[in-house]
Design a protein around this motif. Structure first.
Motif, PDB file in Angstrom:
ATOM      1  N   UNK A   1       0.809  -1.223   0.000  1.00 20.60           N
ATOM      2  CA  UNK A   1       0.000   0.000   0.000  1.00 20.60           C
ATOM      3  C   UNK A   1       0.834   1.260   0.000  1.00 20.60           C
ATOM      4  N   UNK A   2       2.072   1.167  -0.454  1.00 20.89           N
ATOM      5  CA  UNK A   2       2.937   2.361  -0.467  1.00 20.89           C
ATOM      6  C   UNK A   2       3.356   2.639  -1.915  1.00 20.89           C
ATOM      7  N   UNK A   3       4.044   3.770  -2.113  1.00 16.42           N
ATOM      8  CA  UNK A   3       4.522   4.079  -3.467  1.00 16.42           C
ATOM      9  C   UNK A   3       5.926   3.523  -3.701  1.00 16.42           C
ATOM     10  N   UNK A   4       6.446   2.786  -2.745  1.00 14.43           N
ATOM     11  CA  UNK A   4       7.824   2.297  -2.863  1.00 14.43           C
ATOM     12  C   UNK A   4       7.891   1.050  -3.735  1.00 14.43           C
ATOM     13  N   UNK A   5       9.028   0.898  -4.418  1.00 11.38           N
ATOM     14  CA  UNK A   5       9.206  -0.261  -5.283  1.00 11.38           C
ATOM     15  C   UNK A   5      10.001  -1.339  -4.520  1.00 11.38           C
ATOM     16  N   UNK A   6       9.343  -2.431  -4.131  1.00 10.66           N
ATOM     17  CA  UNK A   6      10.027  -3.426  -3.293  1.00 10.66           C
ATOM     18  C   UNK A   6      11.209  -4.095  -4.014  1.00 10.66           C
ATOM     19  N   UNK A   7      11.127  -4.205  -5.348  1.00 11.91           N
ATOM     20  CA  UNK A   7      12.234  -4.881  -6.047  1.00 11.91           C
ATOM     21  C   UNK A   7      13.491  -4.019  -6.059  1.00 11.91           C
ATOM     22  N   UNK A   8      13.261  -2.702  -6.232  1.00 10.75           N
ATOM     23  CA  UNK A   8      14.426  -1.811  -6.198  1.00 10.75           C
ATOM     24  C   UNK A   8      15.045  -1.834  -4.786  1.00 10.75           C
ATOM     25  N   UNK A   9      14.158  -1.817  -3.803  1.00 12.32           N
ATOM     26  CA  UNK A   9      14.647  -1.840  -2.417  1.00 12.32           C
ATOM     27  C   UNK A   9      15.477  -3.104  -2.172  1.00 12.32           C
ATOM     28  N   UNK A  10      14.975  -4.222  -2.710  1.00 12.75           N
ATOM     29  CA  UNK A  10      15.693  -5.489  -2.533  1.00 12.75           C
ATOM     30  C   UNK A  10      17.090  -5.412  -3.159  1.00 12.75           C
ATOM     31  N   UNK A  11      17.152  -4.834  -4.358  1.00 12.49           N
ATOM     32  CA  UNK A  11      18.463  -4.720  -5.020  1.00 12.49           C
ATOM     33  C   UNK A  11      19.407  -3.862  -4.173  1.00 12.49           C
ATOM     34  N   UNK A  12      18.880  -2.756  -3.639  1.00 12.72           N
ATOM     35  CA  UNK A  12      19.731  -1.893  -2.805  1.00 12.72           C
ATOM     36  C   UNK A  12      20.211  -2.635  -1.555  1.00 12.72           C
ATOM     37  N   UNK A  13      19.297  -3.397  -0.970  1.00 16.91           N
ATOM     38  CA  UNK A  13      19.685  -4.140   0.242  1.00 16.91           C
ATOM     39  C   UNK A  13      20.781  -5.146  -0.118  1.00 16.91           C
ATOM     40  N   UNK A  14      20.610  -5.796  -1.274  1.00 11.73           N
ATOM     41  CA  UNK A  14      21.608  -6.807  -1.668  1.00 11.73           C
ATOM     42  C   UNK A  14      23.002  -6.196  -1.816  1.00 11.73           C
ATOM     43  N   UNK A  15      23.014  -4.927  -2.298  1.00 11.23           N
ATOM     44  CA  UNK A  15      24.319  -4.276  -2.465  1.00 11.23           C
ATOM     45  C   UNK A  15      25.028  -4.139  -1.119  1.00 11.23           C
TER      46      UNK A  15
END
Ligand code: BGC
Length: 460
Positions: A215-229
Motif C-alpha cells: 500500500x505504499x509508493x515504494x518499489x520493493x524490487x528496487x529496495x531489494x536490489x539496494x539491500x543486496x548491495x
C-alpha cells in the motif's frame, strides 16, 4: 510465517510491543515499591536496589543481545525476550522476599534491555523510508503507553487485595498480559527483510517486502536490489565499529547518554516524591501526579508520531533541546529565588513544558535514530551499544537524583540546574555531530557513511 495476511498496522504495533513492557516494567515500581518495602520489611537501600536492579539487568541484556541478533535474527530474539518478560513478570508477582524479587527484576531487566536493543532496528528495517519516522516512533509511543498503563494499574490495584492476593502482586503481575501478547506476536511477525537478505534468504525477503510495501509508493524490487548491495559487505564486528562505523557509534552513545542526562527519569520515576518532599504535597496525591505526567507524556508522543516525517530529525531535536533547556533552566532559577509556596505552581507548569519538549523530540528520535544509523552488518551489535549507554545513563540519573536533591535540601532547583547543563550541551551535540536521516533509505545512510570513511582514508 510470512507477512501475508497480517496488516501493516498489526505488524508495527506488535513489533513495537516490547516498548510497552519497557515502559510498564520501569514505571510500575514507583507505585509498588513502598508496598513491597512494608510487606517484606525492607530497609531503604534494599527498596532502592529493587528499583535499580531492573536497570542493571537492562544494561546487561542490551549489551548481550546485539551479536545474537545479527546471528539469529531480530524476530527469534524478540521471542526470547517475550519469554523472559513472561518469566520475570511471573516471578516478580510471586516473589517471597528481597532475594527472589531482585532476581525477578534482573530477569525483567534482561528482557527490557533486549527489547530496547532489538526493536528499534527491527522497526527501521521493516519500514519504508517516507514513513520510517512515524513507524519508528511507535516504539516510544508504546513506551509512554506502558508507563501510563503502569500508573493506571497502580491506581486501580492500590489497597485492593483481590482474591486475597496483595495489591502490589496484581500491579506487577499485570505485565503478564502484554508479555503474553508479545509472545504470540513474535511467533507470527515477519522476519526483517534486511536480516533475511544478509542470511541469503532472498526469496523470503522479497515476499516480506512485497507484502509490506503493497500500500505504499515504494518499489520493493528496487529496495531489494539496494539491500543486496549493502548485504554483500563482509560480516562486521568490533573492528568495523571502531573504523568506518565509528561516527555511528559516537552518535548513538552521545544521543543515548544525553537522552538520560537531561533528567527525564527524575520526573518519570521520582516526581511525586519531589512534590511531597519539596513542596509539602500530601502522600495521597502522589499517584495522581504520576497519572498526570503519564498522560502529558503519552499525548505529546502522539503528536511526535504525527510530525516525525514532516520535519528533519535534527530540527526536531534542536527544538526539543531548546524547550527543555529553557523550561528547566527557568525552573531552577525560580526555585532558588522564590519561596517554596510561590514556586510550586510554576514548577508544575514548567515540568509539563519540559515533558512536552522531551516527548516530541529526544524521547522518540534517539530510539528511532539508533535503528537507522548503523550499517547492516553491524546493526545488531551497534544497537546493543547504544541501548546499553541509555540504560547506564538511566542508572546514573536514578542513583544520583535523590542524593543530589537532598544535597540541595530538597530544592529541585539543584538537580535541575545540572540537567539544564546537559540540555544546553545537547544543542551543540546535535549541531556538530548528528546526521540527518529523514527521507533516506537505510542503504543510502550506510553508503554515505562508507563513502565518507573512504574519503577520509584516502585523504590520510
Ligand atoms: C527513555 C526512558 C524514559 C521514557 C519516558 C524513553 O525514551 O529511554 O528512559 O523513561 O522515554 O517517556
Amino acid at each position: 510465517m510470512r507477512a501475508k495476511h497480517l496488516s501493516i498496522f498489526f505488524i508495527f504495533v506488535f513489533g513495537a510491543l516490547g516498548g510497552l513492557l519497557f515502559g510498564f516494567d520501569t514505571g510500575i515500581i514507583s507505585g509498588a515499591s513502598s508496598l513491597i518495602e512494608n510487606d517484606f520489611s525492607l530497609n531503604i537501600e534494599q527498596t532502592g536496589f529493587i528499583t535499580s536492579s531492573v536497570l542493571i539487568g537492562s544494561s546487561i541484556g542490551a549489551l548481550s543481545i546485539g551479536t545474537l541478533s545479527d546471528r539469529f535474527g531480530r524476530k527469534r530474539l524478540l521471542l526470547v525476550a517475550s519469554i523472559l518478560f513472561l518469566l520475570g513478570s511471573g516471578l516478580s508477582m510471586t516473589a517471597v522476599g528481597f532475594a527472589s524479587m531482585v532476581t525477578a527484576r534482573i530477569i525483567l531487566g534482561f528482557a527490557v534491555g533486549s527489547a530496547s536493543a532489538l526493536t528499534p532496528a527491527y522497526l527501521a528495517e521493516l519500514a519504508d523510508a517516507p514513513h520510517r519516522g512515524s513507524l519508528g516512533t511507535m516504539f516510544q509511543l508504546m513506551i509512554t503507553a506502558g508507563i501510563l498503563l503502569a500508573y493506571v494499574s497502580n491506581l486501580g490495584f492500590l489497597h485492593h487485595n483481590l482474591l486475597g492476593i496483595r495489591d502490589w502482586r496484581w500491579m506487577l503481575g499485570s505485565a503478564l498480559i502484554p508479555a503474553a501478547i508479545l509472545f504470540i506476536g513474535s511467533l507470527i511477525l515477519p522476519e526483517s527483510p534486511r536480516y533475511l537478505v544478509e542470511k541469503g534468504n532472498v526469496d523470503e525477503a522479497r515476499d516480506v517486502l512485497h507484502e509490506l510495501r503493497k500500500n505504499t509508493n515504494e518499489d520493493p524490487d528496487k529496495e531489494l536490489t539496494d539491500i543486496q548491495k549493502v548485504a554483500n559487505q563482509p560480516r562486521g564486528g568490533w573492528k568495523e565499529l571502531v573504523t568506518f562505523a565509528r561516527p555511528a557509534v559516537i552518535v548513538a552513545i552521545g544521543l543515548m547518554l544525553l537522552q538520560q542526562l537531561v533528567g527525564i527519569n527524575s520526573v518519570i520515576y521520582f516526581l511525586p516524591q519531589v512534590f511531597i518532599k519539596g513542596f509539602g504535597f500530601a502522600e495521597g496525591n502522589a499517584i495522581w501526579i504520576s497519572v498526570g505526567i503519564g498522560v502529558v507524556n503519552f499525548l505529546c508522543t502522539l503528536l511526535a508520531y504525527q510530525i516525525m516525517d514532516k520535519f528533519n530529525r535534527r530540527t526536531i531535536l534542536l527544538f526539543g533541546s531548546i524547550v527543555m533547556a529553557v523550561s528547566i533552566g527557568t525552573l531552577s532559577v525560580l526555585n532558588f529565588t522564590l519561596t517554596v509556596q510561590a514556586a510550586a505552581v510554576p514548577t508544575m507548569i514548567l515540568i509539563a513544558i519540559y515533558i512536552f519538549g522531551f516527548a516530541v523530540s529526544w524521547g522518540p528520535i534517539c530510539w528511532l535514530m539508533l535503528g537507522e544509523i548503523f550499517p547492516l552488518n553491524v546493526r545488531g551489535v551497534g544497537n546493543s551499544i547504544g541501548s546499553a549507554a541509555n540504560w547506564i545513563g538511566n542508572f546514573i540519573v536514578s542513583q544520583f537524583f535523590l542524593v543530589l536533591l537532598s544535597m540541595f535540601h530538597n530544592n529541585v532547583g539543584g538537580p535541575f540546574a545540572v540537567f539544564t547543563f546537559f540540555a544546553v550541551l545537547s544543542i551543540f551535540f546535535v549541531i556538530y555531530m548528528v546526521p540527518e536521516t529523514r527521507g533516506k533509505t537505510l542503504e543510502d545512510i550506510e553508503m554515505e557513511m562508507r563513502q565518507k570513511a573512504a574519503l577520509k582514508k584516502s585523504a590520510n
